[in-house]
Scaffold this motif. Structure first.
Motif, mmCIF file in Angstrom:
data_model
loop_
_atom_site.group_PDB
_atom_site.id
_atom_site.type_symbol
_atom_site.label_atom_id
_atom_site.label_comp_id
_atom_site.label_asym_id
_atom_site.label_seq_id
_atom_site.Cartn_x
_atom_site.Cartn_y
_atom_site.Cartn_z
ATOM 1 N N LYS A 18 0.837 -1.208 0.000
ATOM 2 C CA LYS A 18 0.000 0.000 0.000
ATOM 3 C C LYS A 18 0.870 1.256 0.000
ATOM 4 C CE LYS A 18 -2.593 -1.299 3.498
ATOM 5 N NZ LYS A 18 -3.670 -1.244 4.545
ATOM 6 N N GLU A 19 1.955 1.208 0.745
ATOM 7 C CA GLU A 19 2.872 2.352 0.771
ATOM 8 C C GLU A 19 3.494 2.583 -0.602
ATOM 9 O OE1 GLU A 19 7.197 3.273 2.756
ATOM 10 O OE2 GLU A 19 5.682 2.366 4.043
ATOM 11 N N TYR A 20 3.943 1.511 -1.243
ATOM 12 C CA TYR A 20 4.547 1.640 -2.573
ATOM 13 C C TYR A 20 3.521 2.077 -3.620
ATOM 14 C CZ TYR A 20 8.838 -0.693 -0.943
ATOM 15 O OH TYR A 20 10.001 -1.023 -0.301
ATOM 16 N N LEU A 98 10.246 -11.118 -4.632
ATOM 17 C CA LEU A 98 10.766 -11.952 -3.554
ATOM 18 C C LEU A 98 11.076 -11.066 -2.337
ATOM 19 C CD1 LEU A 98 11.574 -14.876 -2.902
ATOM 20 C CD2 LEU A 98 13.868 -14.337 -3.729
ATOM 21 N N LYS A 99 10.321 -11.287 -1.267
ATOM 22 C CA LYS A 99 10.507 -10.500 -0.042
ATOM 23 C C LYS A 99 11.870 -10.792 0.574
ATOM 24 C CE LYS A 99 5.570 -10.920 1.114
ATOM 25 N NZ LYS A 99 4.626 -11.484 2.112
ATOM 26 N N PRO A 100 12.529 -9.771 1.145
ATOM 27 C CA PRO A 100 12.124 -8.360 1.142
ATOM 28 C C PRO A 100 12.561 -7.669 -0.142
ATOM 29 C CG PRO A 100 14.133 -8.615 2.405
ATOM 30 C CD PRO A 100 13.744 -9.994 1.944
ATOM 31 N N TYR A 101 11.719 -6.810 -0.709
ATOM 32 C CA TYR A 101 12.075 -6.117 -1.938
ATOM 33 C C TYR A 101 11.949 -4.606 -1.745
ATOM 34 C CZ TYR A 101 6.965 -6.642 -2.306
ATOM 35 O OH TYR A 101 5.630 -6.657 -2.029
ATOM 36 N N THR A 102 12.669 -3.891 -2.564
ATOM 37 C CA THR A 102 12.737 -2.440 -2.438
ATOM 38 C C THR A 102 11.682 -1.756 -3.307
ATOM 39 O OG1 THR A 102 14.280 -2.215 -4.280
ATOM 40 C CG2 THR A 102 15.226 -2.615 -2.088
ATOM 41 N N LYS A 103 11.556 -0.452 -3.108
ATOM 42 C CA LYS A 103 10.638 0.333 -3.929
ATOM 43 C C LYS A 103 11.079 0.309 -5.397
ATOM 44 C CE LYS A 103 8.787 4.125 -2.377
ATOM 45 N NZ LYS A 103 8.504 5.537 -1.963
ATOM 46 N N GLU A 104 12.381 0.274 -5.624
ATOM 47 C CA GLU A 104 12.893 0.215 -6.997
ATOM 48 C C GLU A 104 12.491 -1.087 -7.676
ATOM 49 O OE1 GLU A 104 14.650 1.123 -4.365
ATOM 50 O OE2 GLU A 104 14.877 3.270 -4.785
ATOM 51 N N ARG A 105 12.558 -2.184 -6.925
ATOM 52 C CA ARG A 105 12.155 -3.485 -7.489
ATOM 53 C C ARG A 105 10.657 -3.518 -7.741
ATOM 54 N NH1 ARG A 105 10.775 -6.791 -10.025
ATOM 55 N NH2 ARG A 105 11.233 -9.034 -10.078
ATOM 56 N N PHE A 106 9.879 -2.905 -6.863
ATOM 57 C CA PHE A 106 8.433 -2.807 -7.035
ATOM 58 C C PHE A 106 8.101 -2.029 -8.308
ATOM 59 C CE2 PHE A 106 4.287 -0.846 -6.284
ATOM 60 C CZ PHE A 106 3.547 -1.882 -5.733
ATOM 61 N N LYS A 107 8.857 -0.969 -8.555
ATOM 62 C CA LYS A 107 8.643 -0.152 -9.755
ATOM 63 C C LYS A 107 8.831 -0.971 -11.020
ATOM 64 C CE LYS A 107 10.395 3.958 -12.134
ATOM 65 N NZ LYS A 107 11.401 5.057 -12.117
ATOM 66 N N ILE A 108 9.832 -1.841 -11.031
ATOM 67 C CA ILE A 108 10.059 -2.702 -12.197
ATOM 68 C C ILE A 108 8.846 -3.590 -12.450
ATOM 69 C CG2 ILE A 108 11.437 -4.648 -13.066
ATOM 70 C CD1 ILE A 108 13.836 -3.403 -11.620
ATOM 71 N N ALA A 109 8.278 -4.129 -11.369
ATOM 72 C CA ALA A 109 7.102 -4.993 -11.507
ATOM 73 C C ALA A 109 5.926 -4.222 -12.096
ATOM 74 C CB ALA A 109 6.727 -5.590 -10.146
ATOM 75 N N VAL A 110 5.698 -3.003 -11.602
ATOM 76 C CA VAL A 110 4.591 -2.194 -12.106
ATOM 77 C C VAL A 110 4.799 -1.833 -13.575
ATOM 78 C CG1 VAL A 110 3.431 0.039 -11.891
ATOM 79 C CG2 VAL A 110 3.989 -1.284 -9.838
ATOM 80 N N LEU A 113 3.559 -4.220 -16.134
ATOM 81 C CA LEU A 113 2.116 -4.282 -16.393
ATOM 82 C C LEU A 113 1.789 -3.767 -17.789
ATOM 83 C CD1 LEU A 113 0.644 -2.934 -13.040
ATOM 84 C CD2 LEU A 113 0.342 -5.229 -13.983
ATOM 85 N N ASN A 114 2.569 -2.813 -18.258
ATOM 86 C CA ASN A 114 2.315 -2.186 -19.556
ATOM 87 C C ASN A 114 3.039 -2.877 -20.698
ATOM 88 O OD1 ASN A 114 0.770 -0.162 -18.271
ATOM 89 N ND2 ASN A 114 2.658 0.910 -17.699
ATOM 90 N N SER A 115 3.705 -3.997 -20.392
ATOM 91 C CA SER A 115 4.429 -4.751 -21.408
ATOM 92 C C SER A 115 3.529 -5.856 -21.929
ATOM 93 C CB SER A 115 5.652 -5.377 -20.790
ATOM 94 O OG SER A 115 6.779 -4.777 -21.252
#
Length: 240
Positions: A18-20, A98-110, A113-115
């Motif tokens: 939720k924070e990310y 894969l926990k724990p992950y950073t905000k940068e890694r979360f950004k890659i996942a998001v 979505l557009n790929s």
């Protein structure tokens, strides 16, 4: 706008996502659940575009949840278990965090979505690269929030029941991971287990003192860590 649902049995995991998500106004959280049974009900009810899905949950696993859905949304797995990565490809997951992950890694996942033409082979390669590398940061609790700290800032790690206390220069943080889990995740060239209840950062060692046949390690912050008999050989290997 994309509707988002979070299914994770760990409150800390839901809070982090939720924070990310606050950085992505087009991703709107519509529901969160803490077990597989409710995940099935709420996904079929709300028909979200995206689900952040844990794997090991009470009631139903993440993969069992997918077998009971009327429509399959885009899935980003968020889990502490790396052994399910290949199975995630089989269900065409967008990504596997894969926990724990950073905000940068979360950004890659998001961004994935557009790929629309995402290649599973490419995703597999990126995840396997993650599995064979070591994190530069870890997630810890701080004032009812989860924050990241650099691994180089860690002085030593102390077992605390099923959790761990991570000691830095100025603070002590709580990690959801046990010390054995952290030992597997952190770079063994930097972090050394010296006792069943403690692990040290070799770059933060101030001095090593010998007492008879045993050793104590003094760390930069003044903490003194006892080296247990079972780890004596490990300590001797780094002595020149």
């Amino acid at each position: 706008m994309k509707k988002v649902l979070i299914a994770d049995d760990e409150k800390a995991g839901r809070i982090l996502i939720k924070e990310y998500l606050e950085d992505y106004p087009d991703l709107v959280l519509i529901a969160e659940v803490n077990n597989g049974v409710d995940a099935i009900t709420e996904i079929n009810r709300f028909k979200p575009d995206l689900v952040f899905l844990d794997i090991q949950m009470p009631g139903k696993t993440g993969f069992e949840v997918l077998n009971h859905l009327e429509e399959i949304p885009k899935i980003i797995f968020s889990t502490a278990y790396d052994e399910y990565a290949l199975k995630a490809f089989e269900v065409h997951a967008v990504d596997y965090l894969l926990k724990p992950y950073t905000k940068e890694r979360f950004k890659i996942a998001v961004e994935r979505l557009n790929s629309d033409n995402q290649k599973i082979e490419g995703l597999a390669q990126s995840i396997f690269m993650e599995e064979t590398s070591y994190p530069n940061r870890v997630l810890v609790h701080h004032n009812k929030k989860l924050i990241t700290i650099k691994c180089e800032e860690i002085i030593w790690i102390e077992a605390y029941g099923d959790y761990s206390k991570i000691h830095t220069i100025n603070q002590i943080h709580l990690s959801n991971f046990g010390i054995s889990d952290l030992e597997q995740k952190l770079n063994p060239q930097l972090f050394l287990r010296v006792h069943r209840s403690s692990m040290i950062n070799l770059d933060r060692v101030k001095e090593l003192n010998k007492y008879g046949k045993s050793y104590d390690v003094t760390m930069e912050n003044g903490d003194v860590i006892r080296v247990s008999r079972g780890y004596m050989d490990t300590i001797k290997k780094i002595m020149l």
